[in-house]
Design an enzyme around this catalytic site. Sequence first.
Site, PDB file in Angstrom:
ATOM      1  N   ASP A   1       0.845  -1.190   0.000  1.00 46.13           N
ATOM      2  CA  ASP A   1       0.000   0.000   0.000  1.00 46.13           C
ATOM      3  C   ASP A   1       0.877   1.235   0.000  1.00 46.13           C
ATOM      4  OD1 ASP A   1      -1.923  -2.211   1.304  1.00 46.13           O
ATOM      5  OD2 ASP A   1      -3.061  -0.696   0.197  1.00 46.13           O
TER       6      ASP A   1
ATOM      7  N   ASN B   1       1.253  -2.545   4.429  1.00 50.60           N
ATOM      8  CA  ASN B   1       0.461  -3.455   3.587  1.00 50.60           C
ATOM      9  C   ASN B   1      -0.668  -4.040   4.424  1.00 50.60           C
ATOM     10  OD1 ASN B   1       0.177  -4.604   0.940  1.00 50.60           O
ATOM     11  ND2 ASN B   1       0.859  -6.571   1.739  1.00 50.60           N
ATOM     12  N   LYS B   2      -1.543  -4.798   3.772  1.00 49.83           N
ATOM     13  CA  LYS B   2      -2.677  -5.403   4.454  1.00 49.83           C
ATOM     14  C   LYS B   2      -2.216  -6.097   5.722  1.00 49.83           C
ATOM     15  CE  LYS B   2      -6.927  -6.798   5.058  1.00 49.83           C
ATOM     16  NZ  LYS B   2      -7.723  -7.737   4.298  1.00 49.83           N
TER      17      LYS B   2
END
Lengths: 284, 284
Positions: free
Chosen positions: B190, B200-201
């Site tokens: 991200d 990130n996730k």
Amino acid sequence: MACEPFADFLQRFKADRQHGASELARQALVWLGQSVTELACLDAAARRALRDQVGQLTAARPSMSVVAHLLQRWQQQLDAVDDAAQLAAAATQLVALSRQAVDDCVTYARQLISPQQTLLTHSCSSTLMRLFSSLRGMDCHIVVCESRPLCEGVSVVRQLDDWDLATTLITDAQAGLYTAQADLVMVGADSLLSDGALVNKVGTRLLALAAQRDNCPLYVVAESFKQRPPAAGEPVLEQMAVSELGHDLPSSRLANTYFDITPADLISAWVDERGVHRRFSPML
Amino acid sequence: MACEPFADFLQRFKADRQHGASELARQALVWLGQSVTELACLDAAARRALRDQVGQLTAARPSMSVVAHLLQRWQQQLDAVDDAAQLAAAATQLVALSRQAVDDCVTYARQLISPQQTLLTHSCSSTLMRLFSSLRGMDCHIVVCESRPLCEGVSVVRQLDDWDLATTLITDAQAGLYTAQADLVMVGADSLLSDGALVNKVGTRLLALAAQRDNCPLYVVAESFKQRPPAAGEPVLEQMAVSELGHDLPSSRLANTYFDITPADLISAWVDERGVHRRFSPML
């Protein structure tokens, strides 16, 4: 009340996702003890049948050493004792011994927790539930991983709520966001290997890696009956039905391993019925 | 077709869980470019309105630096250019530049994957989906974490299946069981922070810790537009609605942070449009 038929008990015992390893081991002992009292006579055929049942129960939950351990102890009595009543009493004694060991674990683990602290835990351990019950109303914060696939963390949070404990339920993936702010991680065990490595609900290894990274101590609370005998070899990590994942995908595309192994170097201390051990202290 | 009203676009943009950061940034540019072509004149009031929209779009997805980055580049044009058509063209050019950067990332990432390998990934990255599409029919095995709460990993597996790639979907908690047997972990981003840390996730940090423990290399594939400007300060980790967790618990008992930060020392290499970098190579 007559004893439930073995096949029925075995099926429930194998499929049980609600109860922890110790509780299941005690249930098996209760069943064996009761079935012995119903025997017409404890002859060679009856002994063979009981030994076979012990074998089947042990094989049904291969990740749970406490099942193997307690049933093995009972089988030693089966080999040594002639009297059915004495054999049933042996089962009852082992159940009491197991319960006492858990109580003693809880007493020692309780000393590791202070008010204002944040404690992070994973899955549902009946030992930890006893511990949490002793914290009722304490001003502390318990963060619980949901523990996919069946998310037993949800019922843990409901119970802790009833006990006036502040809680937060998180997805397993969020564990790495909480180890930096938690004062301690505390988990139960399905088994402890001979080097102190922990077999526990899958996700524990990741939580332990994050705890180590963030200098957050991780305690394993497990009575010594959960230690896996060195002769038992490598543990089998149970696979459960992939339908539990709840995804609309072919089963060949899904995996549902229930346990993982957390190496001993990620564990700050082992709490058992004898105390808190900074180095793993085998009983066997 | 007339441009969707800003308020509607913003709402969709903010709520979107399907598209990755780059795709969303491009959607914002397309919307801005189109809205400029519909302006009666590009006067001071119109510029102010556009600047305000850029600000709102950037603030709507604070974890996604590529949104801030590309919109900032476009705003520089907004400040410099008098002609609406030229400003619309600038948006189109930035979209093309972003797409080309992703294509170039995929070209370099592709060289890291060989037949027979097992690759482990987390969540759904549009960059990685382009990469996987280029692997069609290859004899490799892709293990995908479901990525709670919305489990976008399920649709990843469906798509990979259509591309004749062997897959296994696992719960996020099982990631630590697979890093020892995988040849590589590959994830999108991200955002990338100025020291190379990865936003990130959520769950990526745990996966990265397990990969490092098991000596499994972890590659981040992200065009340099995803680098967060140092001046932007600490990233905000977006919280989403706790109802997404699907648990029947009071919302005060639930947390749903969508992103986590993986420190640079857990990353083996950063793949961007310029190549594979064993040390993080900032563009800014």
